[in-house]
Design an enzyme around this catalytic site. Structure first.
Site, PDB file in Angstrom:
ATOM      1  N   GLY A 296      -3.037  -0.809  -1.353  1.00 31.95           N
ATOM      2  CA  GLY A 296      -2.258   0.220  -0.669  1.00 31.95           C
ATOM      3  C   GLY A 296      -2.026  -0.158   0.781  1.00 31.95           C
ATOM      4  O   GLY A 296      -1.992  -1.339   1.131  1.00 31.95           O
ATOM      5  N   GLU A 297      -1.866   0.843   1.616  1.00 34.62           N
ATOM      6  CA  GLU A 297      -1.638   0.684   3.054  1.00 34.62           C
ATOM      7  C   GLU A 297      -0.253   0.115   3.372  1.00 34.62           C
ATOM      8  O   GLU A 297       0.172   0.105   4.514  1.00 34.62           O
ATOM      9  CB  GLU A 297      -2.704  -0.224   3.704  1.00 34.62           C
ATOM     10  CG  GLU A 297      -4.127   0.219   3.476  1.00 34.62           C
ATOM     11  CD  GLU A 297      -5.150  -0.804   3.940  1.00 34.62           C
ATOM     12  OE1 GLU A 297      -4.769  -1.753   4.679  1.00 34.62           O
ATOM     13  OE2 GLU A 297      -6.330  -0.688   3.575  1.00 34.62           O
ATOM     14  N   GLY A 298       0.449  -0.392   2.354  1.00 34.47           N
ATOM     15  CA  GLY A 298       1.709  -1.100   2.573  1.00 34.47           C
ATOM     16  C   GLY A 298       1.540  -2.603   2.560  1.00 34.47           C
ATOM     17  O   GLY A 298       2.483  -3.342   2.875  1.00 34.47           O
TER      18      GLY A 298
END
Length: 346
Positions: free
Chosen positions: A312-314
């Protein structure tokens, strides 16, 4: 909810763009997906020589009431602990932003912790100390949903004012695979069991428990509040903030880099409101979360990468950025057959 003006990019330049790509000194179509990405960005920006200057990554954070039902292997304090880690520059997303020259904005949309000591690094847009537990009722009110949309949109405005021409989005919120799975099921008419995975690392027992809790949540929603949008009923503040950012970015004709399962779910939700937003989405990564590839198929998306990531987080989006950059460099920097005095070949 505010209205956005989002339309399919004008196709008037398509033939000219294609002619430029075909006349680069290479066999026609030989750079494959790079040519498709270049076409998409040229159409979004409505120019033959696009630019990716001042790329921004917005990371929205928030906690979820449904986490109290033990649907995640990680406790909610990980959300605020990671946000502090990001503020110190120690996260995966920090490293990738540094590597690829992205300006990082950390946004507290609803973290269940006081992060005011980090106000120089974390933008305070806290709506509440996390959403309510959607097992028993709506996660947020309509007013809170509208507020989250407006916050996300305003942050894109700030990026545009700083010269941003491409934007990437990410999230931090323990438990947010649960609303993502529900959105996928409801918007895609897919059995919930095919939309649920391990999240941050649930075992088989944990996945069965998660499925049971989310099924109960959907039943309660249909029995009591079917008139409420699934976006506000199940979503997290960080997720709805990301939707607002996506909608405003499309309205302002920015390419939108879409990360893994959570951000794909946000783009899916955004496309329920404005279907033409998908023309602005560059799907960067198919993650390792169960069902992500099915969610991407709902949007006819062809992701750039499949690296088995699920952080996640980008992070998956930023890993794809060099390929997007290569596509733009291709159309801007490669010579043509005529200029290079090369006989055109196929």
């Amino acid at each position: 909810m505010r209205k956005f003006s989002i339309e399919k990019p004008d196709q008037g330049l398509r033939n000219s763009i294609q002619e430029k790509i075909n006349n680069l000194n290479k066999p026609k179509g030989s750079l494959g997906m790079l040519e498709d990405i270049a076409m998409q960005i040229c159409l979004i920006q409505q120019m033959l020589s696009p630019t990716l200057r001042r790329p921004y990554h917005l990371l929205f954070a928030g906690d979820h009431g449904i986490e109290r039902e033990e649907v995640s292997v990680s406790p909610r304090e990980v959300t605020w602990q990671q946000m502090i880690n990001f503020a110190h520059g120690g996260g995966g997303i920090n490293m990738f932003c540094r590597q690829h020259g992205f300006l990082l904005k950390l946004i507290d949309m609803g973290v269940d912790h006081d992060l005011s000591a980090y106000s120089d690094k974390i933008i305070d847009r806290k709506i509440a100390q996390g959403t309510k537990n959607f097992l028993h009722g709506p996660a947020m009110t309509d007013k809170e949903c509208d507020q989250a949309i407006d916050i996300g949109a305003s942050l894109v405005d700030d990026c545009i004012k700083d010269g941003c021409r491409i934007i990437s989005l990410g999230e931090m919120g323990i438990g947010n695979t649960s609303p993502s799975s529900i959105w996928m099921s409801l918007f895609g008419n897919i059995p919930l069991s095919e939309c649920i995975g391990a999240g941050a690392g649930l075992n088989n027992v944990g996945i069965k428990h998660k499925l049971s809790i989310l099924n109960q949540s959907i039943i309660h929603y249909r029995d009591t509040s079917p008139h409420i949008s699934p976006i506000s009923y199940f979503g997290g503040y960080e997720m709805v903030g990301a939707i607002g950012a996506m909608l405003r970015a499309a309205e302002l004709r920015l390419p939108i880099m879409v990360d893994g399962f959570i951000m794909s779910a946000c783009m899916l939700a955004a496309s329920q409101l404005y279907p033409d937003i998908l023309h602005y989405a560059i799907f960067c990564h198919c993650g390792d979360e169960n069902g992500h590839h099915k969610m991407l198929r709902l949007m006819n998306a062809r992701p750039i990468l499949n690296l088995g990531m699920r952080l996640g987080e980008g992070t998956g989006a930023l890993c794809a950025y060099p390929i997007i950059d290569s596509a733009v460099r291709m159309i801007n920097e490669m010579n043509t057959f005529d200029n290079a005095n090369i006989t055109k070949y196929f």
